[in-house]
Design a protein around this motif. Structure first.
Motif, PDB file in Angstrom:
ATOM      1  N   PRO A 115       0.859  -1.193   0.000  1.00  0.00           N
ATOM      2  CA  PRO A 115       0.000   0.000   0.000  1.00  0.00           C
ATOM      3  C   PRO A 115       0.899   1.249   0.000  1.00  0.00           C
ATOM      4  O   PRO A 115       1.989   1.231   0.565  1.00  0.00           O
ATOM      5  CB  PRO A 115      -0.777  -0.108   1.314  1.00  0.00           C
ATOM      6  CG  PRO A 115      -0.722  -1.561   1.671  1.00  0.00           C
ATOM      7  CD  PRO A 115       0.574  -2.082   1.111  1.00  0.00           C
ATOM      8  N   GLU A 116       0.431   2.301  -0.637  1.00  0.00           N
ATOM      9  CA  GLU A 116       1.227   3.511  -0.824  1.00  0.00           C
ATOM     10  C   GLU A 116       1.874   4.015   0.466  1.00  0.00           C
ATOM     11  O   GLU A 116       3.059   4.371   0.486  1.00  0.00           O
ATOM     12  CB  GLU A 116       0.315   4.605  -1.398  1.00  0.00           C
ATOM     13  CG  GLU A 116       1.005   5.497  -2.394  1.00  0.00           C
ATOM     14  CD  GLU A 116       0.012   6.406  -3.080  1.00  0.00           C
ATOM     15  OE1 GLU A 116      -0.040   7.576  -2.679  1.00  0.00           O
ATOM     16  OE2 GLU A 116      -0.685   5.941  -4.000  1.00  0.00           O
ATOM     17  N   LYS A 117       1.113   4.043   1.541  1.00  0.00           N
ATOM     18  CA  LYS A 117       1.631   4.587   2.804  1.00  0.00           C
ATOM     19  C   LYS A 117       2.735   3.704   3.381  1.00  0.00           C
ATOM     20  O   LYS A 117       3.705   4.206   3.951  1.00  0.00           O
ATOM     21  CB  LYS A 117       0.489   4.770   3.802  1.00  0.00           C
ATOM     22  CG  LYS A 117      -0.470   5.862   3.378  1.00  0.00           C
ATOM     23  CD  LYS A 117      -1.636   5.996   4.319  1.00  0.00           C
ATOM     24  CE  LYS A 117      -2.542   7.125   3.872  1.00  0.00           C
ATOM     25  NZ  LYS A 117      -3.665   7.311   4.770  1.00  0.00           N
ATOM     26  N   GLN A 118       2.615   2.390   3.249  1.00  0.00           N
ATOM     27  CA  GLN A 118       3.666   1.486   3.730  1.00  0.00           C
ATOM     28  C   GLN A 118       4.892   1.574   2.827  1.00  0.00           C
ATOM     29  O   GLN A 118       6.021   1.525   3.296  1.00  0.00           O
ATOM     30  CB  GLN A 118       3.157   0.046   3.774  1.00  0.00           C
ATOM     31  CG  GLN A 118       2.133  -0.195   4.855  1.00  0.00           C
ATOM     32  CD  GLN A 118       1.621  -1.624   4.837  1.00  0.00           C
ATOM     33  OE1 GLN A 118       2.150  -2.488   4.147  1.00  0.00           O
ATOM     34  NE2 GLN A 118       0.570  -1.876   5.609  1.00  0.00           N
ATOM     35  N   ARG A 119       4.657   1.714   1.538  1.00  0.00           N
ATOM     36  CA  ARG A 119       5.771   1.816   0.587  1.00  0.00           C
ATOM     37  C   ARG A 119       6.624   3.050   0.903  1.00  0.00           C
ATOM     38  O   ARG A 119       7.848   2.991   0.896  1.00  0.00           O
ATOM     39  CB  ARG A 119       5.250   1.859  -0.843  1.00  0.00           C
ATOM     40  CG  ARG A 119       6.369   1.824  -1.871  1.00  0.00           C
ATOM     41  CD  ARG A 119       5.888   1.632  -3.298  1.00  0.00           C
ATOM     42  NE  ARG A 119       4.844   2.566  -3.649  1.00  0.00           N
ATOM     43  CZ  ARG A 119       3.657   2.230  -4.134  1.00  0.00           C
ATOM     44  NH1 ARG A 119       3.341   0.985  -4.342  1.00  0.00           N
ATOM     45  NH2 ARG A 119       2.772   3.161  -4.440  1.00  0.00           N
TER      46      ARG A 119
ATOM     47  N   LEU B 244      11.759   5.261   2.583  1.00  0.00           N
ATOM     48  CA  LEU B 244      12.492   6.250   3.384  1.00  0.00           C
ATOM     49  C   LEU B 244      13.434   5.577   4.376  1.00  0.00           C
ATOM     50  O   LEU B 244      14.560   6.027   4.584  1.00  0.00           O
ATOM     51  CB  LEU B 244      11.519   7.177   4.120  1.00  0.00           C
ATOM     52  CG  LEU B 244      10.761   8.166   3.230  1.00  0.00           C
ATOM     53  CD1 LEU B 244       9.659   8.854   4.020  1.00  0.00           C
ATOM     54  CD2 LEU B 244      11.713   9.187   2.620  1.00  0.00           C
ATOM     55  N   ALA B 245      12.980   4.481   4.970  1.00  0.00           N
ATOM     56  CA  ALA B 245      13.809   3.789   5.966  1.00  0.00           C
ATOM     57  C   ALA B 245      14.971   3.064   5.313  1.00  0.00           C
ATOM     58  O   ALA B 245      16.119   3.186   5.752  1.00  0.00           O
ATOM     59  CB  ALA B 245      12.954   2.799   6.759  1.00  0.00           C
TER      60      ALA B 245
ATOM     61  N   ARG C 198       3.363   0.941  10.314  1.00  0.00           N
ATOM     62  CA  ARG C 198       3.452   0.792   8.851  1.00  0.00           C
ATOM     63  C   ARG C 198       4.713   0.028   8.462  1.00  0.00           C
ATOM     64  O   ARG C 198       4.688  -0.802   7.558  1.00  0.00           O
ATOM     65  CB  ARG C 198       3.440   2.159   8.170  1.00  0.00           C
ATOM     66  CG  ARG C 198       2.084   2.819   8.185  1.00  0.00           C
ATOM     67  CD  ARG C 198       2.098   4.150   7.470  1.00  0.00           C
ATOM     68  NE  ARG C 198       0.817   4.829   7.625  1.00  0.00           N
ATOM     69  CZ  ARG C 198       0.579   6.072   7.244  1.00  0.00           C
ATOM     70  NH1 ARG C 198       1.535   6.775   6.661  1.00  0.00           N
ATOM     71  NH2 ARG C 198      -0.599   6.614   7.424  1.00  0.00           N
ATOM     72  N   LEU C 199       5.813   0.324   9.138  1.00  0.00           N
ATOM     73  CA  LEU C 199       7.069  -0.368   8.861  1.00  0.00           C
ATOM     74  C   LEU C 199       6.935  -1.852   9.195  1.00  0.00           C
ATOM     75  O   LEU C 199       7.328  -2.713   8.407  1.00  0.00           O
ATOM     76  CB  LEU C 199       8.201   0.278   9.667  1.00  0.00           C
ATOM     77  CG  LEU C 199       9.624  -0.011   9.268  1.00  0.00           C
ATOM     78  CD1 LEU C 199       9.868   0.315   7.799  1.00  0.00           C
ATOM     79  CD2 LEU C 199      10.583   0.792  10.126  1.00  0.00           C
ATOM     80  N   HIS C 200       6.347  -2.142  10.346  1.00  0.00           N
ATOM     81  CA  HIS C 200       6.135  -3.530  10.766  1.00  0.00           C
ATOM     82  C   HIS C 200       5.270  -4.278   9.755  1.00  0.00           C
ATOM     83  O   HIS C 200       5.596  -5.383   9.322  1.00  0.00           O
ATOM     84  CB  HIS C 200       5.490  -3.555  12.157  1.00  0.00           C
ATOM     85  CG  HIS C 200       5.059  -4.922  12.586  1.00  0.00           C
ATOM     86  ND1 HIS C 200       5.943  -5.861  13.069  1.00  0.00           N
ATOM     87  CD2 HIS C 200       3.838  -5.516  12.565  1.00  0.00           C
ATOM     88  CE1 HIS C 200       5.287  -6.973  13.337  1.00  0.00           C
ATOM     89  NE2 HIS C 200       4.009  -6.800  13.047  1.00  0.00           N
ATOM     90  N   ASN C 201       4.150  -3.669   9.374  1.00  0.00           N
ATOM     91  CA  ASN C 201       3.229  -4.320   8.427  1.00  0.00           C
ATOM     92  C   ASN C 201       3.873  -4.489   7.057  1.00  0.00           C
ATOM     93  O   ASN C 201       3.691  -5.522   6.405  1.00  0.00           O
ATOM     94  CB  ASN C 201       1.924  -3.530   8.322  1.00  0.00           C
ATOM     95  CG  ASN C 201       1.105  -3.620   9.596  1.00  0.00           C
ATOM     96  OD1 ASN C 201       1.195  -4.603  10.337  1.00  0.00           O
ATOM     97  ND2 ASN C 201       0.320  -2.594   9.871  1.00  0.00           N
TER      98      ASN C 201
END
Length: 179
Positions: free
Chosen positions: A125-129, A134-135, A159-162
């Motif tokens: 999903p865009e927000k997780q991507r 970035l990380a 979001r990072l975890h998912n």
């Protein structure tokens, strides 16, 4: 007025707002910092980045320097060392989670496998991507990502975890099917 000669005198000038103090410290200590970092990491670009990050950090913590506790050189080396360890630890964490994402000189992945990784990231999903890119690709701290995306730190973490959970599952299937 006496001429300033020591790093400590230049630091005090910089703390008072003298930009020449910062420039002098940069010119005097860039090379020793770089040499230390390069000898430790054996990576030219990483060493350059850490030196830059060190002087950027100095702008925020210059007032914390206390001449009674040590030299400016030691203070900057301490800042650089901490930044380096943080970057190396984050890299190690990424290698553990996603060994196939870490660039290696031997280029272990075929172009098909690289494409598979890119496609898996695109399926997020865009927000997780955004958080993953970035990380991983920009080596940013979770706090920095929260600031960039204007979201709470807890949201970045979830979001990072998912995203990592999704990528592990997605790529485990792809790499097991090919292996």
């Amino acid at each position: 007025m006496s001429l300033m000669t020591s790093n400590e005198e230049w630091m005090e000038a910089y703390k008072r707002g003298d930009v020449v103090g910062f420039e002098t410290l940069y010119n005097r200590l860039y090379e020793p910092l770089y040499c230390f970092l390069f000898r430790y990491t054996r990576e030219e670009q990483l060493s350059i980045d850490i030196v830059q990050d060190t002087f950027e950090r100095l702008q925020y913590v210059k007032d914390d320097f206390d001449q009674q506790k040590g030299t400016v050189k030691a203070y900057l080396f301490q800042i650089a060392y901490r930044i380096m360890i943080n970057k190396l630890n984050r890299r190690k964490k990424w290698r553990t989670l996603f060994p196939f994402l870490v660039p290696t000189p031997s280029d272990r992945l075929s172009s098909d496998e690289k494409l598979t990784v890119q496609q898996a990231i695109l399926k997020l999903p865009e927000k997780q991507r955004a958080v993953i890119l970035l990380a991983y690709y920009h080596d940013l701290l979770q706090e920095e990502i929260a600031q960039i995306l204007s979201i709470p730190l807890g949201t970045v973490k979830s979001r990072l975890h998912n995203a990592m959970k999704f990528l592990k599952e997605e790529l485990k299937e792809d790499f097991n099917a090919k292996g």
